[in-house]
Design a protein around this motif. Structure first.
Motif, PDB file in Angstrom:
ATOM      1  N   GLU A 120     -13.903 -19.335 -31.379  1.00  0.00           N
ATOM      2  CA  GLU A 120     -12.976 -19.671 -32.234  1.00  0.00           C
ATOM      3  C   GLU A 120     -11.498 -18.692 -31.324  1.00  0.00           C
ATOM      4  OE1 GLU A 120     -14.710 -22.738 -35.426  1.00  0.00           O
ATOM      5  OE2 GLU A 120     -14.152 -20.613 -36.115  1.00  0.00           O
ATOM      6  N   ALA A 121     -11.846 -17.223 -31.460  1.00  0.00           N
ATOM      7  CA  ALA A 121     -10.771 -16.119 -31.500  1.00  0.00           C
ATOM      8  C   ALA A 121     -10.444 -16.778 -30.386  1.00  0.00           C
ATOM      9  CB  ALA A 121     -11.612 -14.648 -32.201  1.00  0.00           C
ATOM     10  N   LEU A 122     -11.321 -16.545 -29.254  1.00  0.00           N
ATOM     11  CA  LEU A 122     -11.082 -16.338 -27.923  1.00  0.00           C
ATOM     12  C   LEU A 122     -10.820 -18.045 -27.493  1.00  0.00           C
ATOM     13  CD1 LEU A 122     -14.551 -15.264 -26.780  1.00  0.00           C
ATOM     14  CD2 LEU A 122     -13.527 -13.983 -26.690  1.00  0.00           C
ATOM     15  N   ALA A 123     -10.909 -19.108 -27.741  1.00  0.00           N
ATOM     16  CA  ALA A 123     -10.042 -19.859 -27.413  1.00  0.00           C
ATOM     17  C   ALA A 123      -8.572 -19.732 -27.734  1.00  0.00           C
ATOM     18  CB  ALA A 123     -10.495 -20.937 -28.185  1.00  0.00           C
ATOM     19  N   ALA A 124      -8.262 -19.816 -29.038  1.00  0.00           N
ATOM     20  CA  ALA A 124      -6.996 -18.720 -29.314  1.00  0.00           C
ATOM     21  C   ALA A 124      -6.712 -17.846 -28.548  1.00  0.00           C
ATOM     22  CB  ALA A 124      -6.690 -18.223 -31.156  1.00  0.00           C
ATOM     23  N   GLY A 125      -7.281 -16.851 -28.068  1.00  0.00           N
ATOM     24  CA  GLY A 125      -6.954 -16.137 -27.027  1.00  0.00           C
ATOM     25  C   GLY A 125      -6.611 -14.101 -27.495  1.00  0.00           C
ATOM     26  N   THR A 126      -7.976 -14.681 -28.276  1.00  0.00           N
ATOM     27  CA  THR A 126      -7.444 -13.041 -29.294  1.00  0.00           C
ATOM     28  C   THR A 126      -8.712 -12.297 -28.757  1.00  0.00           C
ATOM     29  OG1 THR A 126      -6.303 -14.332 -30.999  1.00  0.00           O
ATOM     30  CG2 THR A 126      -7.230 -12.595 -31.460  1.00  0.00           C
ATOM     31  N   CYS A 141     -10.111 -14.486 -22.614  1.00  0.00           N
ATOM     32  CA  CYS A 141     -10.191 -14.762 -23.867  1.00  0.00           C
ATOM     33  C   CYS A 141     -10.880 -16.430 -22.927  1.00  0.00           C
ATOM     34  CB  CYS A 141      -9.652 -14.674 -24.677  1.00  0.00           C
ATOM     35  SG  CYS A 141      -9.154 -12.720 -25.131  1.00  0.00           S
ATOM     36  N   ARG A 142      -9.355 -16.891 -23.472  1.00  0.00           N
ATOM     37  CA  ARG A 142      -9.404 -18.246 -22.893  1.00  0.00           C
ATOM     38  C   ARG A 142     -10.386 -18.474 -22.465  1.00  0.00           C
ATOM     39  NH1 ARG A 142      -6.779 -22.474 -26.035  1.00  0.00           N
ATOM     40  NH2 ARG A 142      -6.055 -24.101 -24.626  1.00  0.00           N
ATOM     41  N   ARG A 143     -10.635 -18.364 -20.975  1.00  0.00           N
ATOM     42  CA  ARG A 143     -11.256 -18.427 -20.001  1.00  0.00           C
ATOM     43  C   ARG A 143     -12.306 -18.305 -20.485  1.00  0.00           C
ATOM     44  NH1 ARG A 143      -8.831 -15.099 -16.327  1.00  0.00           N
ATOM     45  NH2 ARG A 143      -7.623 -16.502 -15.482  1.00  0.00           N
ATOM     46  N   SER A 144     -12.415 -17.259 -20.443  1.00  0.00           N
ATOM     47  CA  SER A 144     -14.576 -17.472 -21.353  1.00  0.00           C
ATOM     48  C   SER A 144     -14.628 -18.491 -22.477  1.00  0.00           C
ATOM     49  CB  SER A 144     -14.610 -15.729 -21.895  1.00  0.00           C
ATOM     50  OG  SER A 144     -13.780 -15.340 -23.522  1.00  0.00           O
ATOM     51  N   ALA A 145     -13.694 -18.366 -23.126  1.00  0.00           N
ATOM     52  CA  ALA A 145     -14.316 -19.852 -23.744  1.00  0.00           C
ATOM     53  C   ALA A 145     -14.594 -20.892 -23.868  1.00  0.00           C
ATOM     54  CB  ALA A 145     -13.271 -19.692 -25.743  1.00  0.00           C
ATOM     55  N   GLU A 146     -14.024 -21.417 -22.571  1.00  0.00           N
ATOM     56  CA  GLU A 146     -14.164 -22.684 -21.345  1.00  0.00           C
ATOM     57  C   GLU A 146     -15.825 -22.749 -20.704  1.00  0.00           C
ATOM     58  OE1 GLU A 146     -11.074 -22.665 -19.008  1.00  0.00           O
ATOM     59  OE2 GLU A 146      -9.375 -23.472 -20.947  1.00  0.00           O
TER      60      GLU A 146
END
Ligand code: UDP
Length: 382
Positions: free
Chosen positions: A299-305, A349-354
């Motif tokens: 969730e943190a990664l999706a939020a760019g954190t 971060c976001r890319r890694s959540a995808e």
């Protein structure tokens, strides 16, 4: 900076950072699936509820992919599937109470029999519901896929060792699968999903560190406090104090809450939770246990954190050191690396959540269902 990027920075806009999801390709074969959720919390969960969040996303993705899914769950649930609440009310304060689980599961088993008697049988049961269905899976006429949501530990390993062969056990990380007892007979690893596009990306970070979860020793909120104090940064703690954890909270957390540097904001959900994640300077995951997955990291990664995590359990499969966060051994190393979170790009971060997209996860489960059905018809052990 382009006008578009500037707009995104100011508005923390949702932005796609990866090419279209390959998991979106529709499957050729369709199943009739009985999705068995726990009786405790509605789907999707209004606040805390890791399992319920996973069930919500997997179920919706399976329906979008053309499967016929009935969701057996707590009342108050919403889904793209046909919703079948089994008990008169949800039981968020009686989690794992045998009376309720037995009542819920046996009603689900009755419904499976009724569907077969009515000439519209299910192909497969996908079980997320505690321990009863897998233990009883050899008493029903349907193949059962069981997702292991918790750890294999001293309490649960003997159970999985004895009953695992009755169903088709799926693990949620390689780390978790690696700890399975031999009798668990793990058939697949399928990561948990996140609906990345539902999360706003934080490009404009505030100064605080964030910890979200259950207040328990192994999740490490007390260690997050230590890191915050060592760095002088603000820390926001959000989450639930579950039954039997009140003492831990009162002794290890409460004395440090000063409403300024160390702040507890209670249980969070919805847009407020997402904003907390998006605005955080970094997310702290100072775990001292083999975390089976750790939704909060994704969730943190999706939020760019960026995520700073101890190198335990699934953290090593989710955190890419120096790309979307840092893996560390202890609080001291975490404190040393906190400022370097500024070097990590929200887009990365976001890319890694995808890679945890619901459709990709659903495709993983489709393969697990097909395998389970094949084994059932061939007479091989589940
Ligand atoms: N959660 C929440 N509100 C809170 C605390 C936690 O919505 O106040 C959610 C969190 O965002 C995550 C889930 O509960 O989706 C916890 O899942 P995780 O895998 O991190 O931990 P678990 O408690 O299942 O071990």
């Amino acid at each position: 900076m382009s006008e578009q990027n500037l707009y995104r920075q100011l508005h923390n806009e949702v932005q796609r950072t990866a090419p279209p999801d390959p998991g979106r390709q529709k499957p050729e074969r369709h199943f009739r699936i009985a999705m068995l959720a726990p009786p405790w919390i509605p789907i999707p969960p209004p606040g805390y509820g890791g399992i319920e969040y996973v069930v919500a996303l997997v179920t919706d993705a399976l329906v979008e992919r053309g499967h016929e899914v009935e969701l057996f769950c707590a009342p108050g649930s919403r889904s793209k599937a046909f919703v079948r609440p089994l008990l008169p009310e949800a039981h968020p304060h009686e989690i794992e109470r045998a009376l309720i689980e037995a009542d819920h599961v046996s009603r689900a088993f009755e419904a499976f029999d009724q569907a077969a008697a009515a000439g519209h049988p299910f192909d497969v049961v996908h079980d997320h519901c505690g321990y009863t269905p897998l233990a009883m899976a050899d008493r029903i006429d349907l193949p059962l896929v069981h997702t292991v949501h918790g750890p294999f530990d001293r309490e649960t390993s003997p159970y999985y060792d004895h009953h695992g062969h009755k169903g088709n056990v799926v693990c949620i990380s390689r780390s978790q699968a690696g700890m399975a007892p031999p009798g668990a007979d793990v058939k697949a690893v399928v990561y948990n999903p996140i609906d990345v596009e539902a999360w706003p990306v934080g490009y404009q970070k505030q100064d605080y560190l964030l910890w979200v979860g259950r207040f328990t020793e192994e999740k490490g909120p007390q260690r997050a406090i230590k890191v915050a104090k060592a760095t002088g940064r603000r820390l926001i703690l959000a989450g639930v104090v579950q039954p039997r954890q009140e003492r831990f909270f009162a002794t290890e957390i409460e004395p440090h809450l000063d409403g300024r540097q160390i702040e507890y904001v209670g249980e969070v959900g919805g847009a407020r939770k997402q904003q907390l994640f998006a605005d955080a300077f970094a997310f702290l995951m100072p775990i001292a246990w083999p975390e089976p997955f750790g939704m909060v990291m994704v969730e943190a990664l999706a939020a760019g954190t960026p995520v700073l995590a101890f190198d335990h359990g699934a953290a090593v499969e989710i955190v890419e050191h120096g790309v979307n966060g840092f893996l560390v051994h202890d609080e001291d190393e975490m404190a040393e690396l906190v400022e370097r979170a500024a070097e990590i790009k929200p887009e990365d971060c976001r890319r890694s959540a995808e890679r945890f997209s619901p459709h990709r996860v659903a495709a993983g489960y489709e393969a697990a269902y097909a395998g389970a059905m094949e084994r059932a018809t061939s007479g091989a052990p589940a």
